[in-house]
Design an enzyme around this catalytic site. Sequence first.
Site, short mmCIF file in Angstrom:
data_model
loop_
_atom_site.label_atom_id
_atom_site.label_comp_id
_atom_site.label_asym_id
_atom_site.label_seq_id
_atom_site.Cartn_x
_atom_site.Cartn_y
_atom_site.Cartn_z
N LYS A 154 15.03 3.60 -10.34
CA LYS A 154 16.11 4.54 -10.08
C LYS A 154 17.04 3.94 -9.03
O LYS A 154 16.68 3.84 -7.85
CB LYS A 154 15.58 5.88 -9.56
CG LYS A 154 16.65 6.94 -9.51
CD LYS A 154 16.43 8.00 -8.46
CE LYS A 154 17.08 7.71 -7.15
NZ LYS A 154 18.55 7.70 -7.14
N GLU A 229 9.85 0.46 2.47
CA GLU A 229 10.72 -0.33 3.35
C GLU A 229 11.73 0.65 3.92
O GLU A 229 12.59 1.16 3.19
CB GLU A 229 11.47 -1.42 2.56
CG GLU A 229 10.59 -2.46 1.91
CD GLU A 229 9.93 -3.41 2.88
OE1 GLU A 229 10.20 -3.32 4.10
OE2 GLU A 229 9.14 -4.24 2.41
N CYS A 263 19.16 -2.58 6.82
CA CYS A 263 17.99 -2.15 7.58
C CYS A 263 17.58 -3.21 8.61
O CYS A 263 16.92 -2.90 9.58
CB CYS A 263 16.84 -1.79 6.66
SG CYS A 263 16.52 -3.02 5.40
N GLU A 356 19.08 4.83 13.98
CA GLU A 356 19.68 3.86 13.07
C GLU A 356 21.08 4.35 12.69
O GLU A 356 21.23 5.42 12.11
CB GLU A 356 18.81 3.72 11.82
CG GLU A 356 19.34 2.69 10.86
CD GLU A 356 18.39 2.42 9.69
OE1 GLU A 356 17.87 3.39 9.12
OE2 GLU A 356 18.21 1.24 9.34
#
Length: 455
Positions: A154, A229, A263, A356
Site C-alpha cells: 500500500k 521503521e 526519517c 520530529e
Amino acid sequence: MSTFTVLNPATEEPVATVAQASLEETDEAIARAAAASAAWRAVAPGDRARLLRSFAALVDTHVEELAGLEVAGSGHPIGAARWEAGQVRDVLQYYSAAPERLIGKQIPVPGGLNVTFHEPVGVVGLIVPWNFPMPILSWGMAPALAAGCTVVAKPAEATPLTAMRIGQLALEAGLPEGVFTVLPGKGSVVGQRLVDHPSVRKIVFTGSTEVGQSIMAGCARQVKRLTLELGGKSANIIFADCDLERAAATAPYAVFDNAGQDCCARSRILVQASVVDKFMSLFESAVASVSVGDPALASTEMGPLISAAHRDHVASFVPPDAPVAFRGSAPSGPGFWYPPTVLAPVRLDDRAYTEEVFGPVVTVTPFADEAEAVAIANDTPYGLSGSIWTSDVGRAIRVARAVETGNLSVNSHSSVRYWTPFGGFKQSGLGRELGPDAPDAFTETKNVFISTTEA
Ligand code: NDP
C-alpha cells in the site's frame, strides 16, 4: 468509488486521479496473494532469482519515466528521483542473489541430525510512506519476494504513482499474477485491513511512530510478524577538532535533503561550544547556497514539501517568536514551499528541538564536552540515525558506541546503504531492513529432526 487526486507539490496542479481500493478490493487482493503463495514458494530458487533480475532490468530501462513521475507527483528534485528509481533496480538486483542462498543448518544430535529450513512467512503487507515512495517500497518488496513471500503493497495516499508503475513492471517482467500487488488507498482502509486480515502473516511499516504503535497493537492480536521503521530526531555532533569547513558545508544536506522529509534527517546539530560561532558563520553561507526551486531542474537541490497541510505542520514549529538564526531561500507563488530554517539558540523543551519536524528546520545547540554531547544526543525517545565529526579516531568510536541509534556515520552524512542493515533503536523502530540478512526476516526457521537409528 473513492478517488484521490495527486497534486504536483511544486505547482499545486493535478497530476493524476487514482482510484482508492475499498475494503472488498483489499480482501480480494489479499486472497490473490494468498492463492499465489504456494506456486511462488515452489519456483526453483534460480528461476526466482532470474525473475527478480528481469524485474531489475525492466526498472533500469524505466528509470527516467519513474523519476519523472516522482518529480511530478512528489516534488523530488530530478537528480534525487533518478537515484531513487536506480535504488529500486539495485535493491532488486542485490536480493536476486538471495533465493539461492537461503541456506539452513545441519546440527548433529544423538540418534540423527537436525536440519533447519527458511520457510517463507506467506503474504506480506507492505505499508509505505510518502517521503521516499520508491526506495522504501523496494526495501520491503525485494527481500520478501526473494524469500518466497507474496506481497501486497500500500503506497501512501499522496504518492501512489511510482509504486503503481513498479507494480506494472513486475508483471511485465514475468512475475506471476498475485505475487506482487500494489494497492493504492487510505491507511485507515487498505493499511488497516492488511494489519487485521489473518492471511497477511507479516507487516512491514514505515511511517510515524504514532501509527506504528497502533499497527504494533493490531499485529499483537494475531501475533503477526512486524518490522517498523519510524521517526527520528537525529543528532549531528560536531567536535572542535573536526574539519569544520567540511562539517558545515555538508550539514545542510544532512537535514534539508528531501526538504527535511527524511526519517534520518540530522535535525539537531550539536556543536562544541568553543567553535560554535565559527560553525554558525560557515553554516550560514552553506544554507544560503542550497538551491531551492523547480524540482525538474538538474541544478535543484531542494524541492517543495509534500502538501499544504504538511507545510502548515512544519510552519507550526517556527512561530513568529521563534529564534530564527538565519534562513535559506524558497520560491514564492504556487507550490508548497518552505525555506531552509535554522533555529538557535533553542530551549531544550522547544517542540522544534524535541519533536520530529519532517521539514527543513534544524536547531543548533552547543555542548561543552564529549560526555555532554552524548547525553544530549541520547535525550530523545528516538534513535534512528546521526553523524559524528571529529579527527580523533578513538573518540569517533567511543561516541559511536555511546549514542543510542541504529545508523551512524563518522565524518560523513551517509544514511542508508542497501547492503548494510538499517533500522532504529528505541521508538525509531523494531527490526532491521536491508543488508544481507534481510530475506531471513521474511522467513520462519523450521527445525526438522531426522533419525539415523537403525530400524
Ligand atoms: P503515517 O504514519 O500516517 O503514514 C505512513 C503510511 O501508513 C501511509 O501509507 C499511511 O496511509 C499508512 N497508514 C496511516 N494510518 C494507518 C493505519 N491505521 N493502518 C495502516 N496504515 C496506516 O505518516 P504521515 O504520512 O501521516 O506522516 C506523519 C508524520 O509521520 C510525518 O510528519 C513524519 O513525522 C512521520 N513520518 C515518518 C516517516 C519515516 O520515514 N520514518 C515517513 C512518513 C512519515 P495514508 O497515506 O493513507 O495516510
